[in-house]
Scaffold this motif. Sequence first.
Motif, PDB file in Angstrom:
ATOM      1  N   GLU A 134       0.659  -1.408   0.216  1.00 18.67           N
ATOM      2  CA  GLU A 134      -0.188  -0.119  -0.022  1.00 18.67           C
ATOM      3  C   GLU A 134       0.907   1.717  -0.324  1.00 18.67           C
ATOM      4  N   THR A 135       0.383   2.312  -0.959  1.00 21.07           N
ATOM      5  CA  THR A 135       1.095   3.799  -0.539  1.00 21.07           C
ATOM      6  C   THR A 135       0.282   4.435   0.399  1.00 21.07           C
ATOM      7  N   ILE A 136       0.915   4.845   1.060  1.00 18.88           N
ATOM      8  CA  ILE A 136      -0.214   5.843   2.363  1.00 18.88           C
ATOM      9  C   ILE A 136       0.381   6.907   2.079  1.00 18.88           C
ATOM     10  N   ALA A 137      -0.575   8.156   2.327  1.00 23.26           N
ATOM     11  CA  ALA A 137       0.039   9.724   2.204  1.00 23.26           C
ATOM     12  C   ALA A 137       0.124  10.313   3.685  1.00 23.26           C
ATOM     13  N   LEU A 138       0.876  11.041   4.360  1.00 21.29           N
ATOM     14  CA  LEU A 138       0.445  11.650   5.219  1.00 21.29           C
ATOM     15  C   LEU A 138       0.394  12.739   4.756  1.00 21.29           C
ATOM     16  N   VAL A 139      -1.512  14.075   5.253  1.00 21.11           N
ATOM     17  CA  VAL A 139      -1.163  15.001   4.979  1.00 21.11           C
ATOM     18  C   VAL A 139      -1.573  16.057   5.904  1.00 21.11           C
ATOM     19  N   GLY A 140      -1.423  17.455   6.703  1.00 18.20           N
ATOM     20  CA  GLY A 140      -1.795  18.263   7.234  1.00 18.20           C
ATOM     21  C   GLY A 140      -0.619  19.139   7.688  1.00 18.20           C
ATOM     22  N   PRO A 141      -1.544  20.251   8.375  1.00 17.85           N
ATOM     23  CA  PRO A 141      -0.526  21.106   9.121  1.00 17.85           C
ATOM     24  C   PRO A 141       1.159  21.174   9.829  1.00 17.85           C
ATOM     25  N   THR A 142       2.129  21.545   9.099  1.00 20.46           N
ATOM     26  CA  THR A 142       3.478  21.581   9.826  1.00 20.46           C
ATOM     27  C   THR A 142       3.055  21.455  11.082  1.00 20.46           C
ATOM     28  N   GLY A 143       4.061  20.131  11.587  1.00 21.28           N
ATOM     29  CA  GLY A 143       3.542  19.856  13.465  1.00 21.28           C
ATOM     30  C   GLY A 143       2.008  19.218  13.773  1.00 21.28           C
ATOM     31  N   ALA A 144       2.077  18.435  13.277  1.00 23.03           N
ATOM     32  CA  ALA A 144       0.367  17.934  13.634  1.00 23.03           C
ATOM     33  C   ALA A 144       1.348  16.848  13.443  1.00 23.03           C
ATOM     34  N   GLY A 145       2.316  15.944  12.959  1.00 22.13           N
ATOM     35  CA  GLY A 145       2.509  14.758  13.641  1.00 22.13           C
ATOM     36  C   GLY A 145       3.122  13.898  12.276  1.00 22.13           C
ATOM     37  N   LYS A 146       2.851  14.360  11.499  1.00 17.34           N
ATOM     38  CA  LYS A 146       3.730  12.980  10.351  1.00 17.34           C
ATOM     39  C   LYS A 146       4.550  12.692   9.917  1.00 17.34           C
ATOM     40  N   THR A 147       5.947  13.379  10.327  1.00 20.73           N
ATOM     41  CA  THR A 147       6.992  13.486  10.093  1.00 20.73           C
ATOM     42  C   THR A 147       6.948  12.221  11.087  1.00 20.73           C
ATOM     43  N   THR A 148       6.860  12.388  12.604  1.00 22.13           N
ATOM     44  CA  THR A 148       6.757  11.612  13.842  1.00 22.13           C
ATOM     45  C   THR A 148       6.332  10.360  13.017  1.00 22.13           C
ATOM     46  N   ILE A 149       5.406  10.218  12.871  1.00 23.35           N
ATOM     47  CA  ILE A 149       5.195   8.863  12.089  1.00 23.35           C
ATOM     48  C   ILE A 149       6.017   8.086  11.532  1.00 23.35           C
ATOM     49  N   VAL A 150       6.648   8.320  10.471  1.00 21.12           N
ATOM     50  CA  VAL A 150       7.521   8.074   9.986  1.00 21.12           C
ATOM     51  C   VAL A 150       9.029   7.322  10.675  1.00 21.12           C
ATOM     52  N   ASN A 151       9.141   8.064  11.469  1.00 17.84           N
ATOM     53  CA  ASN A 151      10.437   7.927  12.338  1.00 17.84           C
ATOM     54  C   ASN A 151      10.326   6.803  13.217  1.00 17.84           C
ATOM     55  N   LEU A 152       8.820   6.700  13.641  1.00 14.45           N
ATOM     56  CA  LEU A 152       9.041   5.550  14.903  1.00 14.45           C
ATOM     57  C   LEU A 152       8.512   4.618  13.939  1.00 14.45           C
ATOM     58  N   ILE A 153       8.008   4.322  12.638  1.00 13.47           N
ATOM     59  CA  ILE A 153       8.497   3.029  11.742  1.00 13.47           C
ATOM     60  C   ILE A 153       9.892   2.516  11.827  1.00 13.47           C
ATOM     61  N   SER A 154      10.434   3.592  11.032  1.00 11.47           N
ATOM     62  CA  SER A 154      11.712   3.125  11.135  1.00 11.47           C
ATOM     63  C   SER A 154      12.891   2.882  12.263  1.00 11.47           C
ATOM     64  N   ARG A 155      12.474   3.769  13.850  1.00 13.01           N
ATOM     65  CA  ARG A 155      13.002   3.173  15.460  1.00 13.01           C
ATOM     66  C   ARG A 155      13.643   4.297  15.001  1.00 13.01           C
ATOM     67  N   PHE A 156      13.738   5.663  14.551  1.00 14.67           N
ATOM     68  CA  PHE A 156      14.738   6.454  15.239  1.00 14.67           C
ATOM     69  C   PHE A 156      14.436   7.550  16.728  1.00 14.67           C
ATOM     70  N   TYR A 157      12.940   6.539  16.870  1.00 14.74           N
ATOM     71  CA  TYR A 157      12.780   6.848  18.595  1.00 14.74           C
ATOM     72  C   TYR A 157      11.881   5.843  18.649  1.00 14.74           C
ATOM     73  N   ASP A 158      11.760   5.518  20.377  1.00 19.22           N
ATOM     74  CA  ASP A 158      10.633   5.076  20.358  1.00 19.22           C
ATOM     75  C   ASP A 158       9.516   5.203  21.392  1.00 19.22           C
ATOM     76  N   VAL A 159       8.256   4.669  21.250  1.00 16.44           N
ATOM     77  CA  VAL A 159       7.057   4.910  21.593  1.00 16.44           C
ATOM     78  C   VAL A 159       6.587   5.021  23.755  1.00 16.44           C
ATOM     79  N   GLN A 160       6.326   5.847  23.771  1.00 18.35           N
ATOM     80  CA  GLN A 160       5.945   5.456  25.197  1.00 18.35           C
ATOM     81  C   GLN A 160       4.305   5.017  25.542  1.00 18.35           C
ATOM     82  N   LYS A 161       4.111   5.333  24.988  1.00 19.49           N
ATOM     83  CA  LYS A 161       2.770   3.996  24.982  1.00 19.49           C
ATOM     84  C   LYS A 161       2.367   3.176  23.507  1.00 19.49           C
ATOM     85  N   GLY A 162       2.334   1.905  23.663  1.00 19.12           N
ATOM     86  CA  GLY A 162       1.473   1.312  22.276  1.00 19.12           C
ATOM     87  C   GLY A 162       1.876   0.635  21.896  1.00 19.12           C
TER      88      GLY A 162
END
Length: 590
Positions: free
Chosen positions: A379-407
Amino acid sequence: MSVNSYKEDEQLAGGNKLNILRRLLSYLLSYKKEIVFVLFIMAFCVMVSLVNPLLMEEAVDKYISVGNMQGLLRLVLFAAALNLLFIGGIKLRMYIMAKVCNSILVSIRQDLYSHIQTLDLQFFDSRPTGKILARIIGDVNSLKDVLSNFVTTLIPDFVTVLAVAAIMFAKNPALAAASLCSLPFMIIFIWLIEFYSHKKWQDFRKKSSNLNAFIHEDMSGMRIIQSFSAEEETSQTFDGLLEEHRTSFISAVRLADGMGSVIDLSWGVGFAALYFAGLRILEPGQVSIGTFIAFGSYIGMFWHPIMNLSNFYNQIITNIAAAERVFEILDTEAAITDAPQVTEIPPIKGQVAFSHVSFSYDGNVEVLKDVSFQIKPGETIALVGPTGAGKTTIVNLISRFYDVQKGVVSIDGHDVKTVSIESLRRQMGIMTQDNFLFTGSIKDNIRYGKLDATDEEIIDAAKAVHAHDFICKLEKGYDTVLSERGGGLSAGQKQLLAFARTMVSKPNILILDEATSSIDTQTELLVQEGIDALLRGRTSFVIAHRLSTIQKADRIFVIDKGGIQEEGTARELIAKKGAYYKLHSAQMMM
């Protein structure tokens, strides 16, 4: 920008200086054979230096006083041969220790650099690059003298001081006591100087780090500085930081230089006490002229090593701050690490899932709040939304540049925390809006995506994203050497090369974060075919502000207020006339 912007000095944990020194010197253990050989040389040199005053005493009392020139000549030749060996030993010692210390500095710098590469992005987010460079280069260089002088100064000079004191007390306790009467006062003064000097040198290291950070940022941002005619303001900031650097250095050096003055004074008092005791207190005939001359030499041999030891001690308190800064980074643990008994993730098919994921960068404000979704392979998933909404955060969590606190974030059913980071990222292609290019040829920059890529694979990747034509027009084609960050290329050309680098890696999961932001509309039409080819058959996440680039996405997530506000195809979301419809209408009007 003001000087205060660069005054945020690193807070060091500090610690026991003896433990830091012991840890630094532990690097010498890798060169035991060389160190033992140097110590053998130094033992011989110390022996020669201790024997020289005794030879002088014998020359005066047994040969010169009775006119035995033949015996004196034999003694002089013996002393000359002995001291030639002494000089040769000193030269050999310096050569060996220079090689050992340079090798150790290389090892420390390699350890530091290798460790820094394992640290997570939060480490780099919190530190200017210039301050990290200051530790890798300047602080490590400062450790050379400590390592070298520990073997060549501390051990032999300490032995010399003890041996000289023992010889002096054995020959004449009264003269020995007089010669060393100022020693207790010197020890007290040196302790006081050290107590305050260490803090001064710590402050100097911090000011050096601030200056280095500013210069690095200033050079990197020169285009912006000149664009806004801010040269005068940055010069004033530089002058302020330079003045702080100069003042802190003068303050540290002024205090450290007091150590030499204290020893010189103690040395002078010792000589005066020797002559006073010899001429006024002791009765005539108790001390021979040769013994008196020998004591004069031994006083110099006692206080000169003391001077060397004080200089070494001064080096320690000067450079222990540098060692603290080096070990502070080496002791920094990465927040993102492989768990014990971690396994490699199998070849990724591309199923990605977020299960009740919440995340915060600072531990207070949640960027994502209880986010859940399922992505099917391919699947190709597009992420849109205002700056600072969390789009880049989602892909950073997928590639594990950061670890989630919950979930839980999982790929193909594997929690990303339970698989090795290397095996995860090796199968992912990540392209951001910062298209960083390394100094080197175009071919090497593309090959960075797959280090064993053939020339044919590199050319195919470049053709797929329509970079081949402009590369061939360059004087040396694929062998054209780029300067830092791809200087000389347009923003669009840099982005095409970044596309080619990602294309050649053939990732199983692809992340494009504002990947077409620097490409003009005409180039975008050309490269869109390459993007479509890149997206085909693999799970992809595309972050885009240009909604025209994501019309073919299987699903679009509208990210805002910490979660997914809308989800669907472009046609479905336009029909809903919700948040996506408003974004689309605004861009159409523009």
